[in-house]
Write a protein that holds these residues in place. Structure first.
Motif, mmCIF file in Angstrom:
data_model
loop_
_atom_site.group_PDB
_atom_site.id
_atom_site.type_symbol
_atom_site.label_atom_id
_atom_site.label_comp_id
_atom_site.label_asym_id
_atom_site.label_seq_id
_atom_site.Cartn_x
_atom_site.Cartn_y
_atom_site.Cartn_z
ATOM 1 N N LEU A 80 -8.783 -7.334 -41.606
ATOM 2 C CA LEU A 80 -7.828 -8.431 -41.819
ATOM 3 C C LEU A 80 -6.754 -8.052 -42.848
ATOM 4 N N LEU A 81 -7.164 -7.373 -43.909
ATOM 5 C CA LEU A 81 -6.192 -6.950 -44.923
ATOM 6 C C LEU A 81 -5.185 -5.958 -44.350
ATOM 7 N N VAL A 82 -5.674 -4.990 -43.592
ATOM 8 C CA VAL A 82 -4.782 -3.983 -43.005
ATOM 9 C C VAL A 82 -3.837 -4.625 -41.996
ATOM 10 N N VAL A 83 -4.371 -5.476 -41.147
ATOM 11 C CA VAL A 83 -3.535 -6.156 -40.149
ATOM 12 C C VAL A 83 -2.481 -7.023 -40.842
ATOM 13 N N THR A 84 -2.889 -7.748 -41.861
ATOM 14 C CA THR A 84 -1.935 -8.586 -42.605
ATOM 15 C C THR A 84 -0.835 -7.726 -43.212
ATOM 16 N N TYR A 85 -1.212 -6.612 -43.810
ATOM 17 C CA TYR A 85 -0.228 -5.710 -44.413
ATOM 18 C C TYR A 85 0.804 -5.252 -43.379
ATOM 19 N N TYR A 86 0.312 -4.722 -42.243
ATOM 20 C CA TYR A 86 1.232 -4.150 -41.265
ATOM 21 C C TYR A 86 2.041 -5.206 -40.503
ATOM 22 N N ILE A 87 1.457 -6.347 -40.245
ATOM 23 C CA ILE A 87 2.232 -7.405 -39.592
ATOM 24 C C ILE A 87 3.346 -7.888 -40.518
ATOM 25 N N CYS A 88 3.017 -8.082 -41.782
ATOM 26 C CA CYS A 88 4.047 -8.526 -42.738
ATOM 27 C C CYS A 88 5.127 -7.459 -42.904
ATOM 28 N N LYS A 89 4.718 -6.208 -42.900
ATOM 29 C CA LYS A 89 5.689 -5.122 -42.999
ATOM 30 C C LYS A 89 6.600 -5.109 -41.769
ATOM 31 N N GLU A 90 6.010 -5.242 -40.602
ATOM 32 C CA GLU A 90 6.773 -5.237 -39.355
ATOM 33 C C GLU A 90 7.754 -6.401 -39.278
ATOM 34 N N ARG A 91 7.330 -7.574 -39.750
ATOM 35 C CA ARG A 91 8.165 -8.772 -39.670
ATOM 36 C C ARG A 91 9.010 -8.973 -40.932
ATOM 37 N N SER A 92 8.976 -8.021 -41.872
ATOM 38 C CA SER A 92 9.717 -8.097 -43.149
ATOM 39 C C SER A 92 9.412 -9.381 -43.913
ATOM 40 N N ILE A 93 8.128 -9.729 -43.946
ATOM 41 C CA ILE A 93 7.678 -10.912 -44.678
ATOM 42 C C ILE A 93 7.223 -10.480 -46.058
ATOM 43 N N ILE A 94 7.827 -11.065 -47.066
ATOM 44 C CA ILE A 94 7.445 -10.800 -48.455
ATOM 45 C C ILE A 94 6.466 -11.889 -48.888
ATOM 46 N N LEU A 95 5.257 -11.488 -49.207
ATOM 47 C CA LEU A 95 4.245 -12.446 -49.630
ATOM 48 C C LEU A 95 4.353 -12.705 -51.127
ATOM 49 N N PRO A 96 4.160 -13.945 -51.535
ATOM 50 C CA PRO A 96 4.140 -14.232 -52.971
ATOM 51 C C PRO A 96 2.892 -13.631 -53.627
ATOM 52 N N ASN A 97 2.983 -13.396 -54.922
ATOM 53 C CA ASN A 97 1.852 -12.805 -55.657
ATOM 54 C C ASN A 97 0.565 -13.583 -55.443
ATOM 55 N N TRP A 98 0.646 -14.920 -55.521
ATOM 56 C CA TRP A 98 -0.566 -15.733 -55.404
ATOM 57 C C TRP A 98 -1.266 -15.500 -54.072
ATOM 58 N N CYS A 99 -0.500 -15.244 -53.027
ATOM 59 C CA CYS A 99 -1.072 -15.041 -51.701
ATOM 60 C C CYS A 99 -1.784 -13.687 -51.615
ATOM 61 N N ILE A 100 -1.162 -12.667 -52.139
ATOM 62 C CA ILE A 100 -1.776 -11.328 -52.134
ATOM 63 C C ILE A 100 -3.068 -11.354 -52.937
ATOM 64 N N ILE A 101 -3.019 -11.967 -54.117
ATOM 65 C CA ILE A 101 -4.210 -12.053 -54.976
ATOM 66 C C ILE A 101 -5.307 -12.850 -54.285
ATOM 67 N N THR A 102 -4.939 -13.981 -53.686
ATOM 68 C CA THR A 102 -5.929 -14.839 -53.025
ATOM 69 C C THR A 102 -6.569 -14.126 -51.840
ATOM 70 N N ALA A 103 -5.772 -13.424 -51.041
ATOM 71 C CA ALA A 103 -6.318 -12.682 -49.900
ATOM 72 C C ALA A 103 -7.275 -11.587 -50.380
ATOM 73 N N CYS A 104 -6.888 -10.883 -51.427
ATOM 74 C CA CYS A 104 -7.737 -9.804 -51.950
ATOM 75 C C CYS A 104 -9.034 -10.347 -52.541
ATOM 76 N N ILE A 105 -8.937 -11.437 -53.289
ATOM 77 C CA ILE A 105 -10.146 -12.053 -53.851
ATOM 78 C C ILE A 105 -11.046 -12.551 -52.721
ATOM 79 N N GLY A 106 -10.449 -13.234 -51.746
ATOM 80 C CA GLY A 106 -11.230 -13.750 -50.627
ATOM 81 C C GLY A 106 -11.914 -12.656 -49.832
#
Length: 137
Positions: free
Chosen positions: A60-86
């Motif tokens: 899920l982390l890898v897919v999220t990374y590459y999909i966001c990269k492909e779609r040029s989506i910049i995630l806020p810090n809180w979202c990255i931290i929350t996904a990693c903690i989860g």
């Protein structure tokens, strides 16, 4: 402070390494009949569940990374931290259950709430980016 999207890949690698370690540990218990591990781990099937969950979280982390990269989506810090903690916290419950299987049946309202709130970081951390993906179309 700006947290890089690369953190998703770093935590994914960490989750994958943990998953592999759990698979080996469960195999030593199941196939090699390692006595001291069998004594320590009360519910080997919970280790296998943790192995699979860490593997899924890594994916899920890898897919999220590459999909966001492909779609040029910049995630806020809180979202990255929350996904990693989860991604780390969610499978840890299975490891706890491997050592303390009685915790699999929460009895008090507090215990039940603790279990339910444990799902929130992964749910929020992965839902937000996918909502942004849907919105990017």
């Amino acid at each position: 402070m700006n947290i890089s999207h690369d953190s998703l890949l770093l935590v994914a690698a960490f989750c994958l390494i943990i998953s592999l370690g759990l698979a080996w540990t469960a195999s030593f218990i199941l196939y090699m009949k390692t006595a001291w591990l069998k004594k320590l781990v009360k519910a080997n099937h919970q280790l296998i569940r943790a192995h699979i969950d860490f593997l899924l979280m890594s994916l899920l982390l890898v897919v999220t990374y590459y999909i966001c990269k492909e779609r040029s989506i910049i995630l806020p810090n809180w979202c990255i931290i929350t996904a990693c903690i989860g991604a780390i916290y969610n499978p840890l419950g299975f490891i706890v259950l491997a050592f303390k299987p009685k915790m699999a049946n929460p009895e008090t309202p507090f215990e039940k709430a603790r279990v339910m709130f444990g799902f929130l970081p992964a749910t929020i951390g992965f839902s937000y980016p996918m909502i942004k993906v849907i919105g990017s179309y």
